[in-house]
Design a protein around this motif. Structure first.
Motif, PDB file in Angstrom:
ATOM      1  N   PRO A  55      13.619  80.548  35.992  1.00 17.64           N
ATOM      2  CA  PRO A  55      14.092  79.806  37.158  1.00 17.64           C
ATOM      3  C   PRO A  55      15.418  80.324  37.686  1.00 17.64           C
ATOM      4  O   PRO A  55      15.715  80.126  38.864  1.00 17.64           O
ATOM      5  CB  PRO A  55      14.233  78.374  36.617  1.00 17.64           C
ATOM      6  CG  PRO A  55      13.347  78.320  35.429  1.00 17.64           C
ATOM      7  CD  PRO A  55      13.402  79.680  34.831  1.00 17.64           C
ATOM      8  N   ARG A  61      14.339  78.804  41.179  1.00 14.87           N
ATOM      9  CA  ARG A  61      14.628  77.399  40.888  1.00 14.87           C
ATOM     10  C   ARG A  61      14.902  76.616  42.157  1.00 14.87           C
ATOM     11  O   ARG A  61      14.383  75.515  42.355  1.00 14.87           O
ATOM     12  CB  ARG A  61      15.845  77.336  39.960  1.00 14.87           C
ATOM     13  CG  ARG A  61      16.336  75.935  39.610  1.00 14.87           C
ATOM     14  CD  ARG A  61      15.500  75.315  38.509  1.00 14.87           C
ATOM     15  NE  ARG A  61      14.337  74.592  39.004  1.00 14.87           N
ATOM     16  CZ  ARG A  61      13.374  74.118  38.221  1.00 14.87           C
ATOM     17  NH1 ARG A  61      13.420  74.331  36.939  1.00 14.87           N
ATOM     18  NH2 ARG A  61      12.353  73.461  38.726  1.00 14.87           N
ATOM     19  N   GLU A  62      15.688  77.225  43.075  1.00 15.63           N
ATOM     20  CA  GLU A  62      16.003  76.545  44.327  1.00 15.63           C
ATOM     21  C   GLU A  62      14.752  76.371  45.187  1.00 15.63           C
ATOM     22  O   GLU A  62      14.566  75.337  45.835  1.00 15.63           O
ATOM     23  CB  GLU A  62      17.067  77.329  45.103  1.00 15.63           C
ATOM     24  CG  GLU A  62      18.459  77.315  44.473  1.00 15.63           C
ATOM     25  CD  GLU A  62      18.570  78.267  43.297  1.00 15.63           C
ATOM     26  OE1 GLU A  62      17.617  79.037  43.064  1.00 15.63           O
ATOM     27  OE2 GLU A  62      19.603  78.237  42.602  1.00 15.63           O
ATOM     28  N   VAL A  64      11.573  76.143  44.138  1.00 18.08           N
ATOM     29  CA  VAL A  64      10.703  75.126  43.558  1.00 18.08           C
ATOM     30  C   VAL A  64      11.301  73.736  43.760  1.00 18.08           C
ATOM     31  O   VAL A  64      10.606  72.788  44.140  1.00 18.08           O
ATOM     32  CB  VAL A  64      10.446  75.407  42.072  1.00 18.08           C
ATOM     33  CG1 VAL A  64       9.689  74.254  41.425  1.00 18.08           C
ATOM     34  CG2 VAL A  64       9.668  76.707  41.916  1.00 18.08           C
ATOM     35  N   ASP A  65      12.603  73.614  43.495  1.00 10.98           N
ATOM     36  CA  ASP A  65      13.249  72.309  43.671  1.00 10.98           C
ATOM     37  C   ASP A  65      13.121  71.828  45.106  1.00 10.98           C
ATOM     38  O   ASP A  65      12.876  70.648  45.364  1.00 10.98           O
ATOM     39  CB  ASP A  65      14.723  72.382  43.266  1.00 10.98           C
ATOM     40  CG  ASP A  65      14.906  72.355  41.754  1.00 10.98           C
ATOM     41  OD1 ASP A  65      13.932  72.014  41.057  1.00 10.98           O
ATOM     42  OD2 ASP A  65      16.013  72.674  41.291  1.00 10.98           O
ATOM     43  N   GLY A  66      13.306  72.746  46.056  1.00 14.84           N
ATOM     44  CA  GLY A  66      13.195  72.355  47.461  1.00 14.84           C
ATOM     45  C   GLY A  66      11.803  71.873  47.814  1.00 14.84           C
ATOM     46  O   GLY A  66      11.631  70.885  48.536  1.00 14.84           O
ATOM     47  N   LEU A  68       9.561  70.516  45.764  1.00 20.13           N
ATOM     48  CA  LEU A  68       9.303  69.219  45.151  1.00 20.13           C
ATOM     49  C   LEU A  68      10.181  68.126  45.747  1.00 20.13           C
ATOM     50  O   LEU A  68       9.764  66.970  45.821  1.00 20.13           O
ATOM     51  CB  LEU A  68       9.499  69.320  43.641  1.00 20.13           C
ATOM     52  CG  LEU A  68       8.490  70.216  42.919  1.00 20.13           C
ATOM     53  CD1 LEU A  68       8.840  70.345  41.449  1.00 20.13           C
ATOM     54  CD2 LEU A  68       7.079  69.687  43.078  1.00 20.13           C
ATOM     55  N   ASP A  69      11.390  68.481  46.179  1.00 24.12           N
ATOM     56  CA  ASP A  69      12.240  67.494  46.855  1.00 24.12           C
ATOM     57  C   ASP A  69      11.580  67.013  48.139  1.00 24.12           C
ATOM     58  O   ASP A  69      11.572  65.810  48.437  1.00 24.12           O
ATOM     59  CB  ASP A  69      13.613  68.099  47.178  1.00 24.12           C
ATOM     60  CG  ASP A  69      14.498  68.220  45.947  1.00 24.12           C
ATOM     61  OD1 ASP A  69      14.179  67.578  44.924  1.00 24.12           O
ATOM     62  OD2 ASP A  69      15.495  68.966  46.012  1.00 24.12           O
ATOM     63  N   GLU A  72       8.664  64.726  47.230  1.00 24.41           N
ATOM     64  CA  GLU A  72       9.087  63.394  46.791  1.00 24.41           C
ATOM     65  C   GLU A  72       9.620  62.565  47.963  1.00 24.41           C
ATOM     66  O   GLU A  72       9.358  61.362  48.047  1.00 24.41           O
ATOM     67  CB  GLU A  72      10.158  63.516  45.718  1.00 24.41           C
ATOM     68  CG  GLU A  72      10.586  62.164  45.151  1.00 24.41           C
ATOM     69  CD  GLU A  72      11.467  62.292  43.925  1.00 24.41           C
ATOM     70  OE1 GLU A  72      12.114  61.277  43.567  1.00 24.41           O
ATOM     71  OE2 GLU A  72      11.504  63.381  43.308  1.00 24.41           O
ATOM     72  N   ARG A  86       7.654  64.755  38.236  1.00 24.59           N
ATOM     73  CA  ARG A  86       7.414  66.143  38.630  1.00 24.59           C
ATOM     74  C   ARG A  86       6.874  66.938  37.445  1.00 24.59           C
ATOM     75  O   ARG A  86       7.259  66.720  36.307  1.00 24.59           O
ATOM     76  CB  ARG A  86       8.701  66.801  39.116  1.00 24.59           C
ATOM     77  CG  ARG A  86       9.362  66.137  40.300  1.00 24.59           C
ATOM     78  CD  ARG A  86      10.632  66.888  40.668  1.00 24.59           C
ATOM     79  NE  ARG A  86      11.252  66.349  41.871  1.00 24.59           N
ATOM     80  CZ  ARG A  86      12.254  66.933  42.519  1.00 24.59           C
ATOM     81  NH1 ARG A  86      12.749  68.083  42.047  1.00 24.59           N
ATOM     82  NH2 ARG A  86      12.764  66.392  43.601  1.00 24.59           N
ATOM     83  N   VAL A  88       6.350  71.070  36.804  1.00 28.11           N
ATOM     84  CA  VAL A  88       6.410  72.469  37.233  1.00 28.11           C
ATOM     85  C   VAL A  88       5.957  73.321  36.066  1.00 28.11           C
ATOM     86  O   VAL A  88       6.468  73.190  34.957  1.00 28.11           O
ATOM     87  CB  VAL A  88       7.839  72.867  37.657  1.00 28.11           C
ATOM     88  CG1 VAL A  88       7.862  74.330  38.098  1.00 28.11           C
ATOM     89  CG2 VAL A  88       8.340  71.961  38.769  1.00 28.11           C
TER      90      VAL A  88
END
Length: 290
Positions: A55, A61-62, A64-66, A68-69, A72, A86, A88
């Motif tokens: 990640p 990482r950014e 994937v986080d974006g 999923l953010d 959500e 979540r 991943v």
């Protein structure tokens, strides 16, 4: 806690629409929502012999986080107090979501994802899950009209029993009417209106119609007794199967079908009617395997 609703997320508009539908389904079932993002494939190796997925590298990482953010946020716009978790993982999305289906009450996916070729009407993930998923799979496609009925494609086969149960439960949860449609013909395609054909003379059409009506009633009666709160309209239509179902889907908020019907070839995991609905239905489609 009961099994959650799982939704596949890849950041595409189709998957975000699926998140909204999945959130509503989770609220109806009073369960949590699990958003799942599968990244790459376990066989992929980064330059220099690195691990399959780090990640910290290349901004993954950014990214994937974006993704999923956003998923959500979309879920909470529909259900602010929904329990959202979540997941991943590294792996092929088809395999990952199939595994997730083993511990889910429902898997929801969009009709097309970022990996689908532009010429395809339906992403490979949706088709694969409908054939291999261990729980009902809801594919979000077409328009969404919460005021329409739930449409059940009745085939009368033993494998279709779980689809009937799912359709009654879904209609009850949604507070919707259920339209149970059984399409029949004189064993030749295409059936059509007009003068009698030679086959009509040989085959007792009225007797066939009565047999199909009996099959429809025998399929629905036990569930009608178990779910008296569901208003059921029974339709027996002499026509070609796929056009009749697609036409009836024009007024439905959801179409429910079994993975295979009476006419399926042994060994096939997904019948031609189910595939036609997944590719062309004007509303979301739920495929329920036996």
């Amino acid at each position: 806690m009961s099994d959650p609703v799982v939704v596949g997320v890849d950041g595409s508009p189709s998957s975000l629409a699926a998140v909204e539908v999945a959130a509503r389904e989770a609220v109806l079932r009073r369960v949590g929502l699990r958003t799942v993002h599968a990244f790459g494939s376990p066989s992929i190796r980064l330059p220099g012999g690195g691990p399959p997925w780090s990640p910290a590298q290349a901004g993954v990482r950014e990214l994937v986080d974006g993704t999923l953010d956003r998923a959500e946020q979309r879920a909470r716009e529909v259900a602010p107090h929904l329990d959202v978790t979540r997941e991943v993982t590294v792996g092929d999305p088809l395999t990952v979501l199939e595994i997730e289906s083993r511990t889910a009450s429902l898997v929801v996916v969009g009709s097309r994802g970022l990996g689908a070729f532009g010429s395809l009407l339906l992403g490979s993930t949706a088709v694969h899950l409908a054939a291999h998923g261990r729980c009902p799979v809801l594919v979000v496609r077409g328009r969404e009209d919460p005021s329409g009925p739930v449409l059940l494609a009745v085939d009368g086969s033993p494998a279709g029993g779980p689809a009937v149960a799912f359709a009654f439960a879904e209609a009850s949860l949604r507070g919707a009417d259920l339209v149970a449609l059984l399409v029949w013909n004189t064993w030749s395609e295409p059936a059509h209106d007009g003068p009698e054909t030679a086959l009509d003379v040989i085959v007792n059409v009225e007797r066939l119609r009565q047999e199909e009506q009996r099959l429809l009633d025998e399929t629905l009666d036990p569930w009608q007794r178990r779910r008296p709160e569901v208003t059921v309209e029974r339709r027996l239509v002499r026509s070609r199967v796929r056009p009749a179902l697609l036409e009836a889907g024009g007024e439905a908020q959801l179409v429910v079908a079994g993975a295979r019907g009476r006419g399926g070839f042994k060994g096939l995991l997904l019948g031609s009617v189910s595939q036609a609905l997944l590719h062309h239905a004007p509303c979301p489609v739920a495929v329920v395997r036996g």
